[in-house]
Design an enzyme around this catalytic site. Structure first.
Site, short mmCIF file in Angstrom:
data_model
loop_
_atom_site.label_atom_id
_atom_site.label_comp_id
_atom_site.label_asym_id
_atom_site.label_seq_id
_atom_site.Cartn_x
_atom_site.Cartn_y
_atom_site.Cartn_z
N GLY A 130 0.83 -1.21 0.00
CA GLY A 130 0.00 0.00 0.00
C GLY A 130 0.86 1.25 0.00
O GLY A 130 2.00 1.25 -0.46
N ARG A 131 0.32 2.32 0.55
CA ARG A 131 1.02 3.60 0.54
C ARG A 131 1.99 3.77 1.70
O ARG A 131 2.94 4.53 1.62
CB ARG A 131 0.00 4.74 0.58
CG ARG A 131 -1.02 4.73 -0.55
CD ARG A 131 -0.42 4.97 -1.92
NE ARG A 131 0.25 6.23 -2.03
CZ ARG A 131 -0.35 7.37 -2.39
NH1 ARG A 131 -1.61 7.39 -2.68
NH2 ARG A 131 0.36 8.47 -2.47
N GLU B 101 5.92 3.90 1.47
CA GLU B 101 6.52 5.10 0.88
C GLU B 101 7.16 5.98 1.95
O GLU B 101 8.23 6.54 1.74
CB GLU B 101 5.48 5.93 0.14
CG GLU B 101 4.94 5.31 -1.11
CD GLU B 101 3.84 6.15 -1.73
OE1 GLU B 101 3.45 7.20 -1.17
OE2 GLU B 101 3.35 5.74 -2.79
N CYS C 188 3.58 -6.78 -2.25
CA CYS C 188 3.28 -5.57 -3.02
C CYS C 188 4.34 -4.50 -2.80
O CYS C 188 5.53 -4.73 -2.99
CB CYS C 188 1.88 -5.10 -2.66
SG CYS C 188 1.14 -3.95 -3.84
N HIS C 189 3.94 -3.30 -2.39
CA HIS C 189 4.86 -2.19 -2.16
C HIS C 189 5.63 -2.32 -0.84
O HIS C 189 6.48 -1.48 -0.55
CB HIS C 189 4.10 -0.86 -2.19
CG HIS C 189 3.72 -0.43 -3.58
ND1 HIS C 189 2.67 -1.02 -4.25
CD2 HIS C 189 4.24 0.49 -4.41
CE1 HIS C 189 2.56 -0.47 -5.45
NE2 HIS C 189 3.51 0.46 -5.57
#
Length: 185
Positions: A87-88, A91, A117-118
């Site tokens: 997800g975010r 980051e 994923c991320h």
């Protein structure tokens, strides 16, 4: 059963946070969900990413997720494994040197680590992917390769294991990823 640390944060991918958290607990494992800057009992906001036929995934507001442990009190010695949702949140979590140091501690101790994923962004920022075969959301391929990792393109419902590291591209891979991760635990 295993004692697992989950590092998460605001706008983590809802399914990649909620489903493994609940599934690992249902299997009898203990999961400690932490976020830098927040304490046990605090909530994080999640995002739902979906594949709806566009060139990339769409994003919608998800659920509130309650943390059950304090980031400032954890260390790798307390846990048998580490889970990193996507997800975010990766980051900005990757900018926290305490997070990347903790991740390096899990690798130094050769403990099982799962990333989806991320979540791979946390691993590339921690400098632990060089020479490893791994996967992630396809948009992360350049980052993986720049960090010296060997990106393996797999279907979204598959996961791969390289040593003590299990990686998957997105939430459709939960069955494969969790199966491989729990075998390592």
């Amino acid at each position: 059963m295993a004692n697992i640390l989950m590092i998460t944060g605001d706008f983590v991918e809802d399914y990649e946070n909620m489903v493994p958290f609940q599934a690992l607990i249902a299997m009898g494992h203990e999961v400690h969900a932490v976020c830098p800057g927040k304490n046990a009992g605090d909530f994080i906001s999640t995002s739902i990413h979906d594949f709806e036929g566009d060139q990339t995934y769409t994003e919608k507001r998800g659920h509130n997720f309650q943390l059950n442990a304090d980031f400032n009190t954890v260390n790798a010695d307390q846990f048998d494994g580490l889970y990193l949702p996507g997800g975010r949140s990766p980051e900005y979590l990757r900018l926290d040197q305490r997070v990347t140091a903790l991740i390096r501690d899990f690798f130094a101790a050769n403990k099982p680590v799962a990333s989806i994923c991320h979540g791979i962004q946390l691993l590339t920022a921690s400098h632990v992917v060089e020479g490893r075969k791994l996967t992630a959301y396809p948009a992360c391929k350049p980052e993986v390769e720049m960090a010296g990792g060997i990106y393996v393109d797999v279907p979204l419902d598959q996961a791969i294991t390289d040593g003590q590291l299990v990686t998957a591209p997105a939430w459709p891979a939960h069955p494969a990823m969790l199966s491989q991760f729990t075998r390592l635990l």
